[in-house]
Design an enzyme around this catalytic site. Structure first.
Site, mmCIF file in Angstrom:
data_model
loop_
_atom_site.group_PDB
_atom_site.id
_atom_site.type_symbol
_atom_site.label_atom_id
_atom_site.label_comp_id
_atom_site.label_asym_id
_atom_site.label_seq_id
_atom_site.Cartn_x
_atom_site.Cartn_y
_atom_site.Cartn_z
ATOM 1 C CB ALA A 51 -0.956 0.003 1.198
ATOM 2 C CB ALA A 52 4.088 2.346 1.324
ATOM 3 N N PRO A 53 3.054 4.460 -0.961
ATOM 4 C CG PRO A 53 3.335 6.533 -2.024
ATOM 5 C CD PRO A 53 3.414 5.043 -2.281
ATOM 6 N N GLY A 54 0.485 5.180 -0.169
ATOM 7 C CA GLY A 54 -0.889 5.349 0.274
ATOM 8 C C GLY A 54 -1.844 5.975 -0.722
ATOM 9 N N GLY A 55 -1.377 6.256 -1.937
ATOM 10 C CA GLY A 55 -2.247 6.890 -2.920
ATOM 11 C C GLY A 55 -3.450 6.059 -3.292
ATOM 12 C CE LYS A 56 -1.925 2.206 -8.028
ATOM 13 N NZ LYS A 56 -0.732 3.080 -7.855
ATOM 14 C CD GLU A 85 5.511 -0.950 1.993
ATOM 15 O OE1 GLU A 85 6.635 -1.507 1.888
ATOM 16 O OE2 GLU A 85 4.711 -0.820 1.055
ATOM 17 N NE ARG A 98 7.738 1.393 0.111
ATOM 18 C CZ ARG A 98 7.275 2.178 -0.873
ATOM 19 N NH1 ARG A 98 7.887 3.330 -1.151
ATOM 20 N NH2 ARG A 98 6.220 1.825 -1.582
ATOM 21 C CB CYS A 111 3.942 1.901 -12.662
ATOM 22 S SG CYS A 111 5.383 1.623 -11.617
#
Length: 432
Positions: A112-117, A135, A140, A233
Site C-alpha cells: 500500500a505505501a505510500p498510500g495513494g491507492k 506495507e 514506508r 507501472c
C-alpha cells in the site's frame, strides 16, 4: 529525448508493433502530473473551484484531474495539507477505477505505501467497512500511516507485515484484494532517471517472480466471490499478462474479468497496467472480533464534551500504552497475528490521567462537529505562520483545543489560551 535502453526498445517493438514510433515520441514530452479529489472531504467540483492551478478532469478516474502546469510547491498548498486532494500520476489511478469499490466492503491493499491507492479506495468506501493497508518496509509503512491520516481515513488498519503472514492470518476474508506490485518501473522512465539506470531484462524477470509470490499470498486472503485487482507501472508482458494468466492457471477458480494497458502515448499519464480477477463461490470465511478494552477515562470524555458539539463516530478503546483509538465497527482477530501500527482514528493519549489529543483526530473525516473553530483565508499571514509551527493571535474569547481551518477544512489544531493559539501540529508535518 530520454535515452532509453536498447533492449527495452526492442522489447517494446514486439509489444507495440505499429505504435512504436508514437510511443517513443512520447518521451520527448514532459511527464504528466495529476491530483485526485479526496471524496471523504470534498467533491471534484468543489476542489476545482478551490484550486488556482490549471487542471482538467481525467478520463481515467471520475474524481481525478490532470495538471496542465508545473504547479511547483503544490504539496504546500493549504488544501493539500488539509487532505482535500492527493497528488497522483493520472494513470496510477486506474486500479481504483477498475476495483468496483463500494461502502461496507472489506478491502486489503497488500502493497500500500505510500498510500495513494489506499486513500482513493478509502474515499470510495465513505468510512464504511474495513480497509487493511499493508506495507512490509517499516519506514514506508510509517509514510502510509501519515498519508491516510492527512486524508482523514477513519476505517483503516495499517499493518507492517510480510504479505504471506498477513494473508495466512485472514484467510478468505476480503471482498477485494489490491496488489499494486513492486515492478521494474518502465512506466516511470519519463520522470525518474534512476528507473532507467536500474532497468535490465534480468530485473524484469526477478520482479515477475516476486510478483507471483505476492499474488499467491493474495489469493489466500480473497473470499469466494471476491475480486483481486493486480496492477503495475510497467509494460513487460512477464510482469503483466503472463502473471495474470499464471494466476488463473494456478488457481482454476480465478476468472480474468479484464486487463487494461495504458501507455504514455495513449493516455493522460505515464502508463499503467491493471487487471481484475474474480474468485468463484460466494461465502467468506468468518473471523472472530479482536478483543479491545473500552476507554473509560473521565478526562477523555470530558475533552470530547468540551471540544465537540456532536461527537465523532466510533467507540473509544484504550491500548496498554495509553493510546486511545476511535473505531467505528469491529476489527478481525487475525490482525493480532501481525504488526498492527494503527486502526481507526488515533484520538490521543492518556498521560497520568490527563488526555492529550492527537493531530489525527482533527484531520479525520469522523463526522464530529466542533464547538469552536478558527477559520482563516489562504492569504492570511497567520495561516502560513501556523503551518510553520508558530503560535498565532486569535480572539480572546476562545479557550481550549480546537482546529485551525482554511475554508472550513482543518489543517491542524492548537490550544486557545488568552488570545493566542498554541500550536500542536507535529514537528515533522510543519512547513519548512
Amino acid at each position: 529525448m530520454i535515452r532509453l535502453p536498447e533492449k527495452f526498445i526492442q522489447r517494446m517493438s514486439q509489444t507495440l508493433s505499429g505504435d512504436l514510433e508514437d510511443f517513443l515520441a512520447s518521451y520527448d514530452k514532459p511527464p504528466v502530473r495529476g491530483v485526485r479529489a479526496n471524496l471523504l472531504k470534498t467533491s471534484p467540483e468543489e476542489l476545482k473551484s478551490l484550486l488556482t492551478y490549471k487542471i482538467e478532469r481525467s478520463r481515467i478516474l471520475e474524481e481525478g484531474f490532470v495538471l496542465n502546469e508545473s504547479a511547483d510547491g503544490i504539496g504546500n498548498d493549504p488544501y493539500h495539507i488539509a487532505g482535500l486532494f492527493y497528488i497522483q500520476e493520472p494513470s496510477a489511478m486506474a486500479p481504483i477505477a477498475v476495483a468496483e469499490i463500494n461502502p461496507g466492503m472489506k478491502v486489503l491493499d497488500l502493497c500500500a505505501a505510500p498510500g495513494g491507492k489506499s486513500g482513493g479506495i478509502a474515499a470510495r468506501m465513505h468510512g464504511e467497512g474495513l480497509l487493511v493497508a499493508n506495507e512490509i518496509v517499516p519506514s514506508r509503512a510509517k509514510i502510509l500511516g501519515f498519508t491516510l491520516e492527512r486524508l482523514g481515513v477513519t476505517n483503516a488498519a495499517v499493518t507492517c507485515a510480510h504479505p504471506d503472514a498477513l494473508c495466512e492470518a485472514l484467510p478468505e476474508y476480503f471482498d477485494r484484494v489490491i496488489v499494486d506490485a513492486p515492478c521494474s518501473g518502465e512506466g516511470m522512465f519519463r520522470k525518474d532517471e534512476t528507473a532507467i539506470a536500474e532497468w535490465s531484462e534480468e530485473h524484469v524477470i526477478s520482479c515477475a517472480q516476486r510478483q507471483r509470490a505476492i499474488l499467491k499470498s493474495a489469493y489466500k486472503a480473497l473470499r469466494p466471490g471476491g475480486k483481486l485487482i493486480y496492477s503495475t507501472c510497467t509494460f513487460s508482458r512477464e510482469e503483466n499478462e503472463e502473471n495474470v494468466n499464471w494466476l488463473a492457471s494456478e488457481f482454476p477458480d480465478m476468472e480474468i474479468e479484464l486487463t487494461e494497458r495504458l501507455y504514455p502515448h495513449t493516455c493522460q499519464g505515464e502508463g499503467h497496467f491493471a487487471a481484475r480477477l474474480k474468485k468463484a463461490g460466494d461465502d467468506p470465511m468468518p473471523q472472530p472480533d479482536m478483543k479491545l478494552m473500552p476507554c473509560r477515562e473521565k478526562d477523555y470524555f470530558g475533552f470530547i464534551e468540551h471540544t465537540f458539539a456532536q461527537p465523532p463516530k466510533g467507540r473509544a478503546y484504550m491500548l496498554k500504552d495509553g493510546r486511545v483509538l476511535l473505531i467505528d465497527g469491529e476489527l478481525p482477530a487475525g490482525l493480532s497475528a501481525v504488526r498492527l501500527l494503527s486502526a481507526g482514528v488515533y484520538a490521543g493519549d492518556m498521560l497520568k490521567g490527563r488526555f492529550a489529543p492527537a493531530h489525527s483526530l482533527f484531520m479525520a473525516a469522523h463526522g464530529g462537529k466542533y464547538r469552536n473553530t478558527i477559520d482563516l483565508t489562504t492569504d492570511d499571514l497567520r495561516l502560513d505562520a501556523f503551518l510553520r509551527g508558530n503560535t498565532i493571535g486569535i480572539s480572546g474569547g476562545l479557550k481550549g483545543y480546537m482546529p485551525l481551518c482554511v475554508g472550513g477544512f482543518p489543517v491542524g489544531f492548537g490550544k486557545a489560551v488568552e488570545g493566542t493559539l498554541k500550536n500542536h501540529i507535529p514537528k515533522g508535518l510543519r512547513r519548512v
